[in-house]
Design an enzyme around this catalytic site. Structure first.
Site, PDB file in Angstrom:
ATOM      1  N   TYR A 193       0.687  -1.249  -0.113  1.00  0.00           N
ATOM      2  CA  TYR A 193       0.269  -0.061   0.321  1.00  0.00           C
ATOM      3  C   TYR A 193       0.515   1.157  -0.026  1.00  0.00           C
ATOM      4  CZ  TYR A 193      -4.148  -3.107   0.196  1.00  0.00           C
ATOM      5  OH  TYR A 193      -4.968  -3.424  -0.371  1.00  0.00           O
TER       6      TYR A 193
ATOM      7  N   ARG B  77       1.969   1.852  -3.786  1.00  0.00           N
ATOM      8  CA  ARG B  77       0.913   1.978  -4.113  1.00  0.00           C
ATOM      9  C   ARG B  77       0.666   3.618  -3.778  1.00  0.00           C
ATOM     10  NH1 ARG B  77      -3.748  -1.862  -3.538  1.00  0.00           N
ATOM     11  NH2 ARG B  77      -4.759  -0.093  -4.454  1.00  0.00           N
TER      12      ARG B  77
ATOM     13  N   ASN C 156     -12.335   2.350  -6.421  1.00  0.00           N
ATOM     14  CA  ASN C 156     -10.948   2.825  -6.167  1.00  0.00           C
ATOM     15  C   ASN C 156     -11.021   3.466  -5.022  1.00  0.00           C
ATOM     16  OD1 ASN C 156     -10.652   2.313  -8.603  1.00  0.00           O
ATOM     17  ND2 ASN C 156     -10.785   4.814 -10.005  1.00  0.00           N
TER      18      ASN C 156
ATOM     19  N   HIS D  63     -14.773   1.255  -1.315  1.00  0.00           N
ATOM     20  CA  HIS D  63     -13.826   0.434  -0.853  1.00  0.00           C
ATOM     21  C   HIS D  63     -12.567   1.053   0.287  1.00  0.00           C
ATOM     22  CE1 HIS D  63     -14.928  -2.583  -4.223  1.00  0.00           C
ATOM     23  NE2 HIS D  63     -15.919  -2.564  -3.368  1.00  0.00           N
TER      24      HIS D  63
ATOM     25  N   CYS E  19      -6.097   1.941  13.571  1.00  0.00           N
ATOM     26  CA  CYS E  19      -5.695   1.515  13.756  1.00  0.00           C
ATOM     27  C   CYS E  19      -7.078  -0.182  13.818  1.00  0.00           C
ATOM     28  CB  CYS E  19      -5.408   1.721  15.576  1.00  0.00           C
ATOM     29  SG  CYS E  19      -4.789   0.653  16.801  1.00  0.00           S
TER      30      CYS E  19
ATOM     31  N   CYS F 102      -7.742  -0.257  17.975  1.00  0.00           N
ATOM     32  CA  CYS F 102      -8.542   1.068  19.035  1.00  0.00           C
ATOM     33  C   CYS F 102      -9.731   1.927  17.424  1.00  0.00           C
ATOM     34  CB  CYS F 102      -8.387   1.616  19.796  1.00  0.00           C
ATOM     35  SG  CYS F 102      -6.945   2.674  19.190  1.00  0.00           S
TER      36      CYS F 102
HETATM   37  C1  BV8 Z   1     -17.525  -8.329   1.191  1.00  0.00           C
HETATM   38  C2  BV8 Z   1      -9.767  -2.389  -2.244  1.00  0.00           C
HETATM   39  C3  BV8 Z   1     -18.660 -10.257   2.876  1.00  0.00           C
HETATM   40  C4  BV8 Z   1      -8.780  -3.187  -1.642  1.00  0.00           C
HETATM   41  C5  BV8 Z   1     -10.840  -4.080  -3.012  1.00  0.00           C
HETATM   42  C6  BV8 Z   1     -15.546 -15.459   0.465  1.00  0.00           C
HETATM   43  C7  BV8 Z   1     -15.454 -14.776   1.472  1.00  0.00           C
HETATM   44  C8  BV8 Z   1     -15.392 -13.715   1.258  1.00  0.00           C
HETATM   45  C9  BV8 Z   1     -16.339 -12.643   0.685  1.00  0.00           C
HETATM   46  C10 BV8 Z   1     -16.435 -13.850  -1.192  1.00  0.00           C
HETATM   47  C11 BV8 Z   1     -15.855 -14.327  -0.857  1.00  0.00           C
HETATM   48  N1  BV8 Z   1     -15.791 -14.601  -2.083  1.00  0.00           N
HETATM   49  C12 BV8 Z   1     -15.676 -13.768  -2.839  1.00  0.00           C
HETATM   50  C13 BV8 Z   1     -16.590 -13.033  -1.993  1.00  0.00           C
HETATM   51  C14 BV8 Z   1     -17.610 -11.459  -2.264  1.00  0.00           C
HETATM   52  C15 BV8 Z   1     -16.091 -10.426  -3.019  1.00  0.00           C
HETATM   53  C16 BV8 Z   1     -15.791 -10.760  -4.216  1.00  0.00           C
HETATM   54  O1  BV8 Z   1     -16.460 -10.358  -4.426  1.00  0.00           O
HETATM   55  N2  BV8 Z   1     -15.045 -11.534  -4.395  1.00  0.00           N
HETATM   56  C17 BV8 Z   1     -14.722 -11.853  -5.934  1.00  0.00           C
HETATM   57  C18 BV8 Z   1     -12.876 -12.056  -6.628  1.00  0.00           C
HETATM   58  C19 BV8 Z   1     -15.158 -12.600  -6.605  1.00  0.00           C
HETATM   59  N3  BV8 Z   1     -16.474  -9.486  -2.245  1.00  0.00           N
HETATM   60  C20 BV8 Z   1     -15.590  -8.602  -0.750  1.00  0.00           C
HETATM   61  O2  BV8 Z   1     -15.064  -9.303   0.034  1.00  0.00           O
HETATM   62  C21 BV8 Z   1     -16.303  -7.579  -0.576  1.00  0.00           C
HETATM   63  N4  BV8 Z   1     -17.121  -7.677   1.136  1.00  0.00           N
HETATM   64  O3  BV8 Z   1     -18.588  -9.050   0.332  1.00  0.00           O
HETATM   65  O4  BV8 Z   1     -18.152  -8.809   2.450  1.00  0.00           O
HETATM   66  C22 BV8 Z   1     -19.460 -10.270   3.930  1.00  0.00           C
HETATM   67  C23 BV8 Z   1     -20.460 -10.143   4.031  1.00  0.00           C
HETATM   68  C24 BV8 Z   1     -20.984 -10.294   5.187  1.00  0.00           C
HETATM   69  C25 BV8 Z   1     -20.037 -10.534   6.232  1.00  0.00           C
HETATM   70  C26 BV8 Z   1     -18.717 -10.218   6.466  1.00  0.00           C
HETATM   71  C27 BV8 Z   1     -18.429  -9.889   5.030  1.00  0.00           C
HETATM   72  C28 BV8 Z   1     -15.323  -6.609  -0.301  1.00  0.00           C
HETATM   73  C29 BV8 Z   1     -14.526  -6.680  -1.802  1.00  0.00           C
HETATM   74  C30 BV8 Z   1     -13.249  -5.039  -1.982  1.00  0.00           C
HETATM   75  C31 BV8 Z   1     -12.502  -6.041  -2.058  1.00  0.00           C
HETATM   76  N5  BV8 Z   1     -11.837  -4.662  -2.057  1.00  0.00           N
HETATM   77  N6  BV8 Z   1     -10.219  -2.479  -3.099  1.00  0.00           N
HETATM   78  C32 BV8 Z   1      -7.628  -2.456  -2.600  1.00  0.00           C
HETATM   79  O5  BV8 Z   1      -7.725  -1.547  -3.360  1.00  0.00           O
HETATM   80  O6  BV8 Z   1      -5.998  -2.732  -2.751  1.00  0.00           O
HETATM   81  S1  BV8 Z   1     -11.923  -4.788  -4.624  1.00  0.00           S
HETATM   82  C33 BV8 Z   1     -10.758  -4.312  -5.812  1.00  0.00           C
HETATM   83  O7  BV8 Z   1     -10.882  -5.033  -6.839  1.00  0.00           O
HETATM   84  C34 BV8 Z   1     -11.472  -2.739  -6.415  1.00  0.00           C
HETATM   85  O8  BV8 Z   1     -11.794  -1.680  -5.419  1.00  0.00           O
HETATM   86  C35 BV8 Z   1     -11.931  -2.789  -7.541  1.00  0.00           C
HETATM   87  O9  BV8 Z   1     -13.289  -3.446  -6.387  1.00  0.00           O
HETATM   88  C36 BV8 Z   1     -11.991  -4.683  -7.710  1.00  0.00           C
HETATM   89  C37 BV8 Z   1     -12.241  -4.922  -8.849  1.00  0.00           C
HETATM   90  O10 BV8 Z   1     -10.968  -3.807  -9.705  1.00  0.00           O
HETATM   91  P1  BV8 Z   1     -11.650  -2.758 -10.662  1.00  0.00           P
HETATM   92  O11 BV8 Z   1     -11.686  -1.660 -10.377  1.00  0.00           O
HETATM   93  O12 BV8 Z   1     -12.826  -2.880 -11.483  1.00  0.00           O
HETATM   94  O13 BV8 Z   1     -10.266  -2.995 -11.208  1.00  0.00           O
HETATM   95  P2  BV8 Z   1      -9.559  -4.117 -12.404  1.00  0.00           P
HETATM   96  O14 BV8 Z   1      -7.904  -4.293 -12.750  1.00  0.00           O
HETATM   97  O15 BV8 Z   1     -10.196  -5.664 -12.465  1.00  0.00           O
HETATM   98  O16 BV8 Z   1      -9.803  -4.248 -14.085  1.00  0.00           O
HETATM   99  C38 BV8 Z   1     -10.054  -3.206 -14.974  1.00  0.00           C
HETATM  100  C39 BV8 Z   1     -10.950  -2.995 -15.492  1.00  0.00           C
HETATM  101  O17 BV8 Z   1     -10.891  -0.942 -16.064  1.00  0.00           O
HETATM  102  C40 BV8 Z   1     -10.513  -3.465 -17.043  1.00  0.00           C
HETATM  103  O18 BV8 Z   1     -12.015  -4.071 -17.000  1.00  0.00           O
HETATM  104  C41 BV8 Z   1      -9.505  -2.726 -18.328  1.00  0.00           C
HETATM  105  O19 BV8 Z   1     -10.389  -3.609 -19.319  1.00  0.00           O
HETATM  106  C42 BV8 Z   1     -10.157  -1.101 -17.954  1.00  0.00           C
HETATM  107  N7  BV8 Z   1      -9.329  -0.767 -17.919  1.00  0.00           N
HETATM  108  C43 BV8 Z   1      -8.234  -0.793 -18.724  1.00  0.00           C
HETATM  109  N8  BV8 Z   1      -7.847   0.760 -18.530  1.00  0.00           N
HETATM  110  C44 BV8 Z   1      -8.603   1.555 -18.943  1.00  0.00           C
HETATM  111  C45 BV8 Z   1      -9.649   0.846 -18.648  1.00  0.00           C
HETATM  112  N9  BV8 Z   1     -10.918   1.088 -18.497  1.00  0.00           N
HETATM  113  C46 BV8 Z   1     -11.469   2.239 -18.805  1.00  0.00           C
HETATM  114  N10 BV8 Z   1     -10.274   3.287 -19.531  1.00  0.00           N
HETATM  115  C47 BV8 Z   1      -8.493   2.469 -19.512  1.00  0.00           C
HETATM  116  N11 BV8 Z   1      -7.993   3.791 -19.860  1.00  0.00           N
HETATM  117 ZN    ZN Z   2      -5.423   1.801  18.903  1.00  0.00          ZN
END
Ligand code: BV8
Ligand code: ZN
Length: 246
Positions: free
Chosen positions: A67, A70, A102, A119, A127, A130
């Site tokens: 992080y 990044r 993002n 996200h 922290c 806490c």
């Molecule tokens: C939740 C922050 C549950 C971090 C991110 C098993 C256990 C637990 C959960 C799950 C599980 N299985 C599935 C899940 C659900 C899970 C999920 O969806 N998993 C996926 C992989 C299947 N989701 C979660 O865990 C979420 N929470 O469900 O909680 C729960 C429920 C009850 C109680 C407790 C818990 C939380 C998910 C959030 C994860 N954090 N980001 C960080 O940034 O480091 S996710 C991260 O990836 C991003 O934030 C974004 O959301 C995601 C996808 O990224 P994109 O933004 O789409 O980028 P990517 O690279 O993938 O694609 C880029 C796109 O841009 C491409 O299409 C490309 O073609 C295009 N592009 C390229 N260049 C350009 C362009 N477009 C335009 N112009 C350009 N020039």
């Molecule tokens: Zn603390």
């Protein structure tokens, strides 16, 4: 391109516009997309295995280093024409909601007033024990992709963590409620630069289409069309958005 004219017309006539952005909108600012963010030290990881609380507790320096790396790249990045067009659209649409997956601040730096970070943000660490909020404004001076020991909380000595939502973690309730309320009755839903694989954010597109909104995808990769009023504009955010927004 007739599709652009159709999209432009839908946007100009819309009362309620919702925009969902993903890492693709920051790509032309030189910021690697989420899938590409794993380079060097982290290249052999699966993001869904690295962006988790378990990974952080198992190896805090590895994840904190990712992080910080990044964040350092972000401090050198500038908003691009896509971010700027989204900020103009916020001023023009009668009702407008910007939802972003993002964790960067490029929308804010482009002039967007209201940004819902579904996200979290890389600039709001806290922290893990806490919950106290921290903000490290000093630029990291990492010369290479490396592990960085995270700081500890001044009050409870707990581990400070990135202020992002990891896989398996709940999204912030306020932002989630705001997103569902905005999508419930929007006319146009713009999905920009996201691979649409992560839920619940990706589910917002289906929700918008099901309640009758026109869904417009902006992505260099053509997006599957599943609903009658869904358009897929193939191109980058920086090229397409200035053609859609005055
Ligand atoms: C939740 C922050 C549950 C971090 C991110 C098993 C256990 C637990 C959960 C799950 C599980 N299985 C599935 C899940 C659900 C899970 C999920 O969806 N998993 C996926 C992989 C299947 N989701 C979660 O865990 C979420 N929470 O469900 O909680 C729960 C429920 C009850 C109680 C407790 C818990 C939380 C998910 C959030 C994860 N954090 N980001 C960080 O940034 O480091 S996710 C991260 O990836 C991003 O934030 C974004 O959301 C995601 C996808 O990224 P994109 O933004 O789409 O980028 P990517 O690279 O993938 O694609 C880029 C796109 O841009 C491409 O299409 C490309 O073609 C295009 N592009 C390229 N260049 C350009 C362009 N477009 C335009 N112009 C350009 N020039
Ligand atoms: Zn603390």
């Amino acid at each position: 391109m007739a599709l652009i004219a159709e999209a432009r017309n839908l946007i100009s006539k819309a009362q309620k516009v919702v925009v969902l952005t993903g890492a693709g909108i920051s790509a032309e600012s030189g910021v690697a997309t989420f899938r590409d963010a794993l380079t060097g030290l982290w290249r052999n990881f699966d993001p869904t295995k690295l962006a988790t609380p378990e990974a952080y507790l198992r190896d805090p320096a590895l994840v904190w280093g990712w992080y910080e790396w990044r964040r350092q790249l972000l401090l050198k990045a500038q908003p691009n024409a896509g971010h700027l067009a989204v900020a103009r659209l916020e001023q023009q649409a009668p009702s407008f909601t910007l939802l972003t997956q993002n964790v960067d601040d490029l929308h804010e730096r482009a002039g967007s007033q209201q940004v819902a970070h579904l996200h979290g943000s890389i600039f709001h660490p806290y922290c893990f024990d806490c919950g106290r909020a921290y903000s490290f404004t000093a630029a990291p001076n990492l010369t290479k992709e490396q592990k960085v020991e995270p700081p500890h909380c001044r009050f409870c000595a707990g581990l400070i963590r990135p202020g992002v939502v990891w896989f398996g973690e709940e999204m912030p309730v306020a932002e989630l409620n705001l997103a569902y309320a905005a999508v419930e009755n929007c006319d146009v839903f713009l999905s920009i630069g996201t691979s649409g694989v992560v839920y619940p954010a990706a589910g917002l597109v289906e929700l918008a289409a099901q309640q009758g909104a026109a869904v417009i995808h902006l992505n260099p990769e053509s997006q599957p069309i599943r609903f009658a009023q869904e358009l897929s504009l193939v191109g980058t955010a920086g090229e397409l958005l200035p053609q859609l927004v005055n």
